[in-house]
Design a protein around this motif. Structure first.
Motif, PDB file in Angstrom:
ATOM      1  N   GLY A 678       8.019  10.348   9.929  1.00 13.42           N
ATOM      2  CA  GLY A 678       9.544   9.852   9.468  1.00 13.42           C
ATOM      3  C   GLY A 678       9.615   8.429   9.438  1.00 13.42           C
ATOM      4  O   GLY A 678      10.459   8.035   8.609  1.00 13.42           O
ATOM      5  N   LEU A 679       8.611   7.566  10.060  1.00 11.51           N
ATOM      6  CA  LEU A 679       8.762   6.030   9.878  1.00 11.51           C
ATOM      7  C   LEU A 679       8.341   5.805   8.349  1.00 11.51           C
ATOM      8  O   LEU A 679       8.813   5.031   7.653  1.00 11.51           O
ATOM      9  CB  LEU A 679       7.724   5.248  10.570  1.00 11.51           C
ATOM     10  N   ALA A 680       7.436   6.534   7.881  1.00  7.54           N
ATOM     11  CA  ALA A 680       6.919   6.376   6.482  1.00  7.54           C
ATOM     12  C   ALA A 680       8.081   6.714   5.393  1.00  7.54           C
ATOM     13  O   ALA A 680       8.163   6.225   4.252  1.00  7.54           O
ATOM     14  CB  ALA A 680       5.716   7.014   6.093  1.00  7.54           C
ATOM     15  N   ARG A 681       8.700   7.950   5.834  1.00  7.70           N
ATOM     16  CA  ARG A 681       9.665   8.342   4.872  1.00  7.70           C
ATOM     17  C   ARG A 681      10.871   7.387   4.900  1.00  7.70           C
ATOM     18  O   ARG A 681      11.545   6.946   3.900  1.00  7.70           O
ATOM     19  CB  ARG A 681      10.255   9.735   5.332  1.00  7.70           C
ATOM     20  N   ASP A 682      11.060   6.735   6.028  1.00  7.09           N
ATOM     21  CA  ASP A 682      12.442   5.892   6.082  1.00  7.09           C
ATOM     22  C   ASP A 682      12.294   4.630   5.344  1.00  7.09           C
ATOM     23  O   ASP A 682      13.110   3.839   5.118  1.00  7.09           O
ATOM     24  CB  ASP A 682      12.736   5.737   7.478  1.00  7.09           C
ATOM     25  N   THR A 685       9.712   0.746   0.580  1.00  9.92           N
ATOM     26  CA  THR A 685       8.437   0.596   0.030  1.00  9.92           C
ATOM     27  C   THR A 685       7.503   1.471   0.091  1.00  9.92           C
ATOM     28  O   THR A 685       6.661   1.429  -0.935  1.00  9.92           O
ATOM     29  CB  THR A 685       7.767  -0.840   0.785  1.00  9.92           C
ATOM     30  N   VAL A 686       7.426   2.567   0.834  1.00  5.14           N
ATOM     31  CA  VAL A 686       6.556   3.455   0.823  1.00  5.14           C
ATOM     32  C   VAL A 686       6.724   4.522  -0.051  1.00  5.14           C
ATOM     33  O   VAL A 686       7.974   4.953  -0.345  1.00  5.14           O
ATOM     34  CB  VAL A 686       6.096   4.026   2.292  1.00  5.14           C
ATOM     35  N   TRP A 711       1.036   5.056   0.694  1.00  8.03           N
ATOM     36  CA  TRP A 711       0.959   4.388  -0.543  1.00  8.03           C
ATOM     37  C   TRP A 711       1.954   3.536  -0.770  1.00  8.03           C
ATOM     38  O   TRP A 711       3.307   4.034  -0.749  1.00  8.03           O
ATOM     39  CB  TRP A 711       0.753   5.539  -1.575  1.00  8.03           C
ATOM     40  N   VAL A 712       1.796   2.255  -1.599  1.00  8.62           N
ATOM     41  CA  VAL A 712       2.731   1.415  -1.662  1.00  8.62           C
ATOM     42  C   VAL A 712       2.445   0.889  -3.153  1.00  8.62           C
ATOM     43  O   VAL A 712       1.154   0.994  -3.563  1.00  8.62           O
ATOM     44  CB  VAL A 712       3.140   0.145  -0.973  1.00  8.62           C
ATOM     45  N   PRO A 719       0.500  -3.212   1.644  1.00 11.54           N
ATOM     46  CA  PRO A 719       0.234  -2.487   2.657  1.00 11.54           C
ATOM     47  C   PRO A 719       0.378  -3.247   4.065  1.00 11.54           C
ATOM     48  O   PRO A 719       0.861  -2.520   5.214  1.00 11.54           O
ATOM     49  CB  PRO A 719      -0.842  -1.743   2.514  1.00 11.54           C
ATOM     50  N   THR A 720      -0.211  -4.579   4.179  1.00  5.50           N
ATOM     51  CA  THR A 720      -0.068  -5.195   5.406  1.00  5.50           C
ATOM     52  C   THR A 720       1.211  -5.402   6.062  1.00  5.50           C
ATOM     53  O   THR A 720       1.647  -5.189   7.161  1.00  5.50           O
ATOM     54  CB  THR A 720      -0.960  -6.271   5.467  1.00  5.50           C
ATOM     55  N   GLY A 721       2.075  -5.852   5.072  1.00  4.24           N
ATOM     56  CA  GLY A 721       3.589  -6.059   5.358  1.00  4.24           C
ATOM     57  C   GLY A 721       4.199  -4.662   5.875  1.00  4.24           C
ATOM     58  O   GLY A 721       5.133  -4.785   6.763  1.00  4.24           O
ATOM     59  N   VAL A 722       3.885  -3.580   5.066  1.00  3.14           N
ATOM     60  CA  VAL A 722       4.597  -2.300   5.471  1.00  3.14           C
ATOM     61  C   VAL A 722       4.042  -2.034   6.776  1.00  3.14           C
ATOM     62  O   VAL A 722       5.100  -1.381   7.671  1.00  3.14           O
ATOM     63  CB  VAL A 722       4.311  -1.459   4.329  1.00  3.14           C
ATOM     64  N   ALA A 723       3.018  -2.017   7.068  1.00  3.43           N
ATOM     65  CA  ALA A 723       2.103  -1.626   8.392  1.00  3.43           C
ATOM     66  C   ALA A 723       2.950  -2.409   9.648  1.00  3.43           C
ATOM     67  O   ALA A 723       3.293  -2.064  10.543  1.00  3.43           O
ATOM     68  CB  ALA A 723       0.861  -1.817   8.255  1.00  3.43           C
TER      69      ALA A 723
END
Length: 761
Positions: A678-682, A685-686, A711-712, A719-723
């Motif tokens: 759910g976090l990835a979908r929301d 950027t992902v 994936w971004v 990716p580091t910022g998204v994580a």
């Protein structure tokens, strides 16, 4: 006249009377066959300073000497020698000295009589000051040819003045010498007087009387000689002063004439026609000489062969006569041809000088630049024939010596054939001397014309304004500096002017190449969608290097250096590449390979060793990358080809990221998976495709570990910022859902050891 006198006195003093300067004087009268002696003392030869310039008294003395010489000559020398107890040579010397004394009295009278005329001429010249213009036969404006005629007269006056100055200098030296000689003979006269007084009543009286009389005449001769030299010096000075006045008047008139000389096209063309006629005559003469020289060479070769083959005295003499004739004819023809060829150049230069002189008279005049250049050119030409003239004068002297020797042979010759041959050779030798003299006259004439042109150029330069002179001199000197030859090689030379222009062209080319290449890059980035950034950059570098090469070739063309001049550098370049420049060329070639093959592009993310950075620029020698910490790193191009490089964005800009997290034992695994997905979908950027997924990675000591893969697109984020964003969100959701994130923990059990057990180490 003075030169003849010096030679005569020198011969008399050194040859005729080696023991004294001159002999003594005795007059003798013949009476009934007997010789009576009379002494020539002051009564008959008074040479006091006041009377020595008295012409009447000198004439009386000349008459006395004439009678004395006649008396001596009327008696046989042997009889006179026996009468006075002297040798015949001494008697002959006595007669010779008396003749010399008489001759110098005559010369002195001649010099005294000329003085009045020279003084009158000087007064006349002084009274004619400022009236020389009245003697001109023409009225202004004058032609240049008329001015040249007057210059010839002025040159003659200058030559006469120089001759007079030299004569005065020589005369002054002769007077100093004569005074010294007069002091010496005075001492000898006083000694002879003393010896004569002591010989009274002895057998030596006649001998001492002869010596005394000789000393008397010797003193008189030197007094007359000194008087003649002093009067001659006075006459020379009067002539010099008159010549100076005449030359000064001539200079004033010369300036007046030139100031009134105007451009006359007819006179100019007439002068040019004269020189062209001379050129035509020389050309015609050289055509004739070519045939004559060919014949003379054949005759010379034939005569030489006959001389070599001749046997017997008569045959050898005849062959030698023929060979000598052929040799001198060959010499004359070759000399005439060589000098005619040079005189063609002289006439052409004379014609140019004539036209240059008339150019100065044109209404428009000549610019200061041209005047200064002409002045420098003419100054270099003046005096260039001095060595040639000296050589030709020596040759002329040698020809004269040959002519004298030939005349001696002609006087001794008896055979008619030999006499005729010698006469012909003598005539040819005269022709050679005449030809050589004409050649020297041409040299002197050309030098004189150059001097006249230089004088006229300088007079025009004086009329130029000072500002124009300074400006012209500045331009001239600048041109001389710019025309300085720096180096030369083979058939080309590099001057400072071309070198500076080449540097300017090269510098401008470098700046223009860079600007043009950047402009093309910007234009392509804006208007071209088919070429990516890396291709645009490669095109920019290629255009830049092509433009630089073009600028270099243009610079070489400016300095007139062909590319073949660099052929010898091939070996040096190869050695340089193999040793000192190996790394440079390695990186240069690697840069071109990277641009063409594009293993990475600009804005690609690469990993070099332990550095992860973005590619900013691919240059010819190195590649510039920028780390995420915002510092730039320059990496040699060859490094990318020699080592393993990770390109995160080679095929596309999508990068997979991951998020690792652990939860406490007892937490529902699916619940955790659902939350992470759910976090990835929301997260905006992902990327939805490829879809994110979760892996239950392991049961760790303190937690159950999960990994979220997503994936971004690096264009939108990393990716580091998204994580990082997801971790903030996980903290909130886990607290809300009651999910615990455990921390590492270890259970330690404590117990007592059994009795008899060993101590733990």
């Amino acid at each position: 006249m003075r030169k003849t006198f010096l030679i005569f006195v020198l011969l008399l003093s050194l040859t005729i009377f080696p023991e004294v300067s001159y002999g003594s004087a005795l007059t003798a009268v013949v009476k009934e066959g007997a010789i009576e002696e009379t002494q020539d003392g002051p009564a008959s030869g008074d040479t006091s300073s006041g009377d020595i310039y008295d012409v009447a008294k000198n004439e009386n003395r000349i008459a006395e000497l004439d009678r004395s010489i006649g008396s001596w000559a009327s008696v046989p020398v042997a009889e006179s020698a026996a009468r006075y107890g002297v040798s015949e040579a001494q008697v002959e010397d006595r007669i010779t000295v008396l003749s010399s004394l008489q001759n110098f009295y005559k010369r002195l009278n001649g010099a005294v009589e000329k003085t009045a005329g020279f003084k009158e001429d000087l007064k006349k010249r002084e009274s004619e000051k400022g009236q020389a213009r009245l003697s001109l036969k023409e009225e202004p404006p004058y032609k240049l040819s008329f001015y040249d005629e007057y210059l010839a007269n002025a040159d003659d006056l200058l030559s006469k003045l120089e001759t007079l100055e030299e004569s005065i200098a020589r005369e002054q030296k002769a007077i100093v010498s004569a005074r010294s000689q007069l002091d010496e003979v005075g001492k000898k006269l006083r000694l002879a007087q003393s010896e004569l007084d002591r010989s009274e009543g002895t057998g030596e009286k006649n001998e001492k009387l002869w010596a005394f009389q000789k000393a008397q005449v010797n003193e008189e001769l030197w007094k007359v000689t000194l008087a003649y030299l002093e009067r001659n010096l006075e006459n020379l000075r009067l002539q010099r002063d008159a010549a100076r006045l005449r030359l000064g008047q001539a200079e004033d008139v010369k300036k007046y004439i030139y100031s009134n000389v105007s451009f006359d096209e007819g006179d100019m063309k007439a002068g040019v026609a004269r020189y062209e006629e001379g050129l035509k005559a020389l050309q015609k003469k050289m055509e004739t000489l070519e045939d004559d020289i060919a014949k003379a060479e054949d005759a010379y070769a034939e005569a030489h062969a006959k001389l070599s083959a001749a046997t017997g005295d008569k045959a050898v003499k005849e062959a030698q006569r023929v060979f000598s004739m052929a040799e001198i004819e060959r010499e004359y023809l070759h000399l005439t041809m060589e000098q005619a060829q040079e005189m063609v150049g002289f006439l052409n230069e004379m014609k140019d000088i004539w036209m240059d002189r008339y150019d100065l008279l044109k209404p428009g005049g000549v610019s200061a630049d041209v005047l200064l250049k002409q002045r420098d050119d003419v100054e270099q030409r003046i005096g260039r024939f001095e060595d040639v003239l000296i050589s030709q004068q020596k040759y002329q002297a040698a020809l004269h010596a040959r002519s004298i020797a030939l005349s001696g042979e002609l006087d001794q010759a008896k055979d008619k054939v030999v006499v005729a041959s010698l006469k012909k050779r003598s005539k040819i030798l005269d022709d050679i001397m005449s030809q050589n003299m004409n050649y020297m006259v041409s040299l002197i004439t050309l030098d004189t014309m150059n001097r006249r042109l230089l004088e006229e150029i300088k007079s025009h330069i004086k009329e130029v304004a000072i500002t124009e002179k300074v400006s012209s001199i500045w331009r001239t000197r600048t041109a001389e500096i710019l025309n300085t030859e720096l180096w030369h090689m083979g058939g080309y030379a590099v001057r400072l002017r071309e070198f500076v222009i080449a540097l300017v062209v090269l510098s401008f080319g470098l700046m223009a190449s860079r600007r043009i290449a950047k402009f093309i890059r910007k234009w392509l980035l804006i208007h071209s969608r088919r070429v990516d950034v890396t291709g645009v950059h490669a095109i920019e570098r290629l255009i830049y290097y092509v433009l630089i090469c073009g600028s270099f070739l243009i610079a070489l063309k400016v300095v007139n250096v062909p590319l073949t001049a660099f052929a010898f550098l091939g070996g040096a370049v190869a050695i340089g590449i193999g040793f000192g420049a190996q790394n440079l060329f390695n990186n240069l070639i690697s840069g071109f390979i990277l641009m063409v093959q594009q293993p990475f592009k600009i804005n690609d993310i690469v990993q070099v060793d332990d550095i992860t950075a973005t590619v900013l620029e691919i240059d010819s020698r190195s590649t510039k990358i920028r780390t995420f910490d915002n510092y730039d790193v320059l990496v040699p191009n060859s490094y990318f080809l020699d080592n393993r490089i990770t390109n995160w964005t080679l095929s596309d800009k999508i990068i997979r990221g991951k998020l690792e997290i652990g939860v406490a034992y007892g937490t529902p695994a699916r619940k955790v998976e659902e939350i992470l997905l759910g976090l990835a979908r929301d997260h905006q950027t992902v990327l939805p495709d490829p879809k994110p997924f979760v892996l239950f990675s392991e049961y760790a000591d303190s937690s159950m570990n999960f990994i979220l893969y997503f994936w971004v697109d690096v264009k939108n984020g990393f990716p580091t910022g998204v994580a990082s964003d997801m971790r903030y969100r996980i903290q909130e959701i886990f607290e809300k859902e009651g999910i615990e994130i455990p921390f590492p923990q270890v259970d330690v059990h404590m117990g007592k050891p059994e009795v008899g057990a060993p101590d733990p180490v």
